[in-house]
Design a protein around this motif. Sequence first.
Motif, mmCIF file in Angstrom:
data_model
loop_
_atom_site.group_PDB
_atom_site.id
_atom_site.type_symbol
_atom_site.label_atom_id
_atom_site.label_comp_id
_atom_site.label_asym_id
_atom_site.label_seq_id
_atom_site.Cartn_x
_atom_site.Cartn_y
_atom_site.Cartn_z
ATOM 1 N N PHE A 74 -55.612 5.796 -7.509
ATOM 2 C CA PHE A 74 -55.441 6.109 -6.098
ATOM 3 C C PHE A 74 -56.802 6.184 -5.429
ATOM 4 O O PHE A 74 -57.733 6.811 -5.956
ATOM 5 N N THR A 75 -56.926 5.540 -4.276
ATOM 6 C CA THR A 75 -58.173 5.543 -3.530
ATOM 7 C C THR A 75 -58.535 6.959 -3.115
ATOM 8 O O THR A 75 -57.709 7.687 -2.564
ATOM 9 N N GLY A 76 -59.787 7.361 -3.393
ATOM 10 C CA GLY A 76 -60.246 8.681 -3.002
ATOM 11 C C GLY A 76 -59.786 9.804 -3.910
ATOM 12 O O GLY A 76 -59.954 10.980 -3.583
ATOM 13 N N ASP A 77 -59.218 9.468 -5.050
ATOM 14 C CA ASP A 77 -58.710 10.481 -5.975
ATOM 15 C C ASP A 77 -59.090 10.063 -7.390
ATOM 16 O O ASP A 77 -58.864 8.929 -7.800
ATOM 17 N N ASP A 78 -59.671 10.982 -8.138
ATOM 18 C CA ASP A 78 -60.097 10.677 -9.503
ATOM 19 C C ASP A 78 -58.928 10.658 -10.483
ATOM 20 O O ASP A 78 -59.061 10.165 -11.605
ATOM 21 N N ASP A 191 -53.367 1.992 -2.197
ATOM 22 C CA ASP A 191 -54.125 2.195 -0.959
ATOM 23 C C ASP A 191 -55.421 1.390 -0.911
ATOM 24 O O ASP A 191 -56.287 1.670 -0.091
ATOM 25 N N SER A 192 -55.564 0.403 -1.783
ATOM 26 C CA SER A 192 -56.723 -0.487 -1.680
ATOM 27 C C SER A 192 -56.615 -1.368 -0.450
ATOM 28 O O SER A 192 -57.574 -2.041 -0.067
ATOM 29 N N VAL A 193 -55.441 -1.381 0.145
ATOM 30 C CA VAL A 193 -55.178 -2.021 1.425
ATOM 31 C C VAL A 193 -54.195 -1.101 2.141
ATOM 32 O O VAL A 193 -53.387 -0.427 1.482
ATOM 33 N N PRO A 194 -54.258 -0.958 3.455
ATOM 34 C CA PRO A 194 -53.320 -0.068 4.144
ATOM 35 C C PRO A 194 -51.867 -0.407 3.830
ATOM 36 O O PRO A 194 -51.464 -1.564 3.894
ATOM 37 N N HIS A 195 -51.109 0.621 3.437
ATOM 38 C CA HIS A 195 -49.690 0.468 3.129
ATOM 39 C C HIS A 195 -49.442 -0.539 2.016
ATOM 40 O O HIS A 195 -48.467 -1.283 2.045
ATOM 41 N N GLY A 196 -50.335 -0.553 1.036
ATOM 42 C CA GLY A 196 -50.153 -1.504 -0.047
ATOM 43 C C GLY A 196 -50.983 -1.156 -1.260
ATOM 44 O O GLY A 196 -51.411 -0.010 -1.433
ATOM 45 N N TYR A 197 -51.228 -2.139 -2.091
ATOM 46 C CA TYR A 197 -51.953 -1.904 -3.331
ATOM 47 C C TYR A 197 -52.629 -3.189 -3.804
ATOM 48 O O TYR A 197 -52.346 -4.282 -3.319
ATOM 49 N N TYR A 228 -62.115 -4.661 -3.243
ATOM 50 C CA TYR A 228 -61.513 -4.401 -4.546
ATOM 51 C C TYR A 228 -62.415 -4.906 -5.670
ATOM 52 O O TYR A 228 -62.541 -4.265 -6.717
ATOM 53 N N LEU A 229 -63.049 -6.033 -5.458
ATOM 54 C CA LEU A 229 -64.006 -6.534 -6.441
ATOM 55 C C LEU A 229 -65.120 -5.513 -6.667
ATOM 56 O O LEU A 229 -65.549 -5.275 -7.805
ATOM 57 N N GLU A 230 -65.575 -4.879 -5.579
ATOM 58 C CA GLU A 230 -66.612 -3.859 -5.688
ATOM 59 C C GLU A 230 -66.095 -2.655 -6.460
ATOM 60 O O GLU A 230 -66.797 -2.081 -7.298
ATOM 61 N N LYS A 231 -64.852 -2.277 -6.187
ATOM 62 C CA LYS A 231 -64.253 -1.134 -6.882
ATOM 63 C C LYS A 231 -64.163 -1.397 -8.379
ATOM 64 O O LYS A 231 -64.377 -0.493 -9.199
ATOM 65 N N LEU A 232 -63.847 -2.628 -8.742
ATOM 66 C CA LEU A 232 -63.737 -2.993 -10.151
ATOM 67 C C LEU A 232 -65.103 -3.180 -10.805
ATOM 68 O O LEU A 232 -65.193 -3.315 -12.029
#
Length: 381
Positions: A74-78, A191-197, A228-232
Motif C-alpha cells: 500500500f502506498t504510504g504504508d509500510d 494506490d500506485s494510480v488513483p483508484h487502482g493498482y 512505479y518503476l522508481e518504487k520497484l
Amino acid sequence: MSHYDVAVIGSGPAGTMAAYHLAKKGISVVILEKEMLPRYKTCGGGLVYRGRRRMPFDIESVVEREFKQINLYFTGDDKVLTSLRDVPVISMVMRDKFDKLLVEKAKGQGTEVKEGHKLTGITFGAISTLHTNQGDFQAKFIVAADGALSPTAKLAGWKETRKLIPALEYEVEVNAEDFARLSSEVRFDMDSVPHGYAWSFPKKNHLSLGIASTRRKKIDLKIYYKKYLEKLGIKEIIGEKAHGYQIPITPRTDGFHRNNVFLIGDAAGFADAVTAEGISNSLWSGELVAEAIFESGLNPEKAGRLYQQKLEKDLLPELHTSQTAARWFYGYRIIRNMLLKRYGDFAMSLMTDLYIGDRSYPKNLMKTIKGKIMEIKNPLM
C-alpha cells in the motif's frame, strides 16, 4: 460453403474452452481467428488457481513460473499483506503460448480452426452466414469470444453497457541484479494510480509490469508507470514493450444472447471488478455456454434460457458482489485502510481463497463491511 453447428469467434481462453467442451460432446465447431497463431496477446498473464483447476488438461508445459504466495503493498504504508498456500495461487503464462496450447487441445477434440479469418459481417437467420476476409461459413450458433472490443457483439446489435477501465502493460527486460530481486515475488501495489493498482508479474526471463485505474476518466497511465518503476527500484531497462488496453469489469446489462449469438469472456464483461482478472471467468463462461448449447439439443431458444440460468446461478452474483467490493475498495480509501489495519490478514486470506477457488464472494458483503466498521467504532461491542 462449410457448415457447422457452432462458430466461435476468437481463440482466447473463453473461445477455446467453449470449443473444447462442445467438440468433446460431438458437436461440430469451427474457431474463426483473425490472427495467425501463435500471436501476442496483451495480458498480465497471471492465471489464478481457480482458473487453472477448471482446466480439463495439464498446462504445465506453458507455465513459466508458479507462486504459492502473493504480496499486497500500500502506498504510504509500510505494512505488507501476504498470504501463502500449498497450491500455485498464480501461474505465470505468456498468452501466445498459453492460447496456442488451448487451441491445440480444442483441435484434438475435433474443432476446426481457421487462422487469418477476420469476421467482416453476419447475415442472421436460423442458419447464420458468417462473412470473413477469406470466405463464408454457416453456423446455427455463434459464440462471441472476441474480447473487450468484440466486433461480433456490435454486429449482433449490442450497445455498450459495460464499464471498461484503462490499463497499461509492459513486457520489461531488466538487468540480472534487478531481475533476481524482483522475480522472487508476485506483488500488487495498491494506490500506485488513483483508484487502482500496479502489478509485477515475473515471467521466465523478464517482468510483466502493469498499471490499471478503475476510473474511466482520462488519465496518463505512463506517468504512474514511471513512478512505479522508481518504487520497484528499477534503474536500468534493457528492453521494454508497451501495450495499452481496456478491461471490462462489469457485465453487460442488455443480455448475453440474441440472434443465436452468445457472449462469453470479456465480450460479455466477465472480468472481476476488484482484481480486473479475467482469464478464470473466461474459462468458466466458455464451459457454461458449451453446457447450455449441448443440453438444449441444439435448440437456440432453449440454449439461450439455459445459458442465462447458468450465469445467474453463480457467475453473475459473484460479479455483482465484486462490483460492490470494488466500489468500497477503490472509492473509500480512508475507510478501506482503517478496516485493513485491523482485518488485513483476514481480508488477504479471503482474497487468496477467492483466487484459488476455495470460496466465492460473500453474498452479504455490505452487511459484513458495515459490521466491521461498527466494531472499530465501538470496540466493546
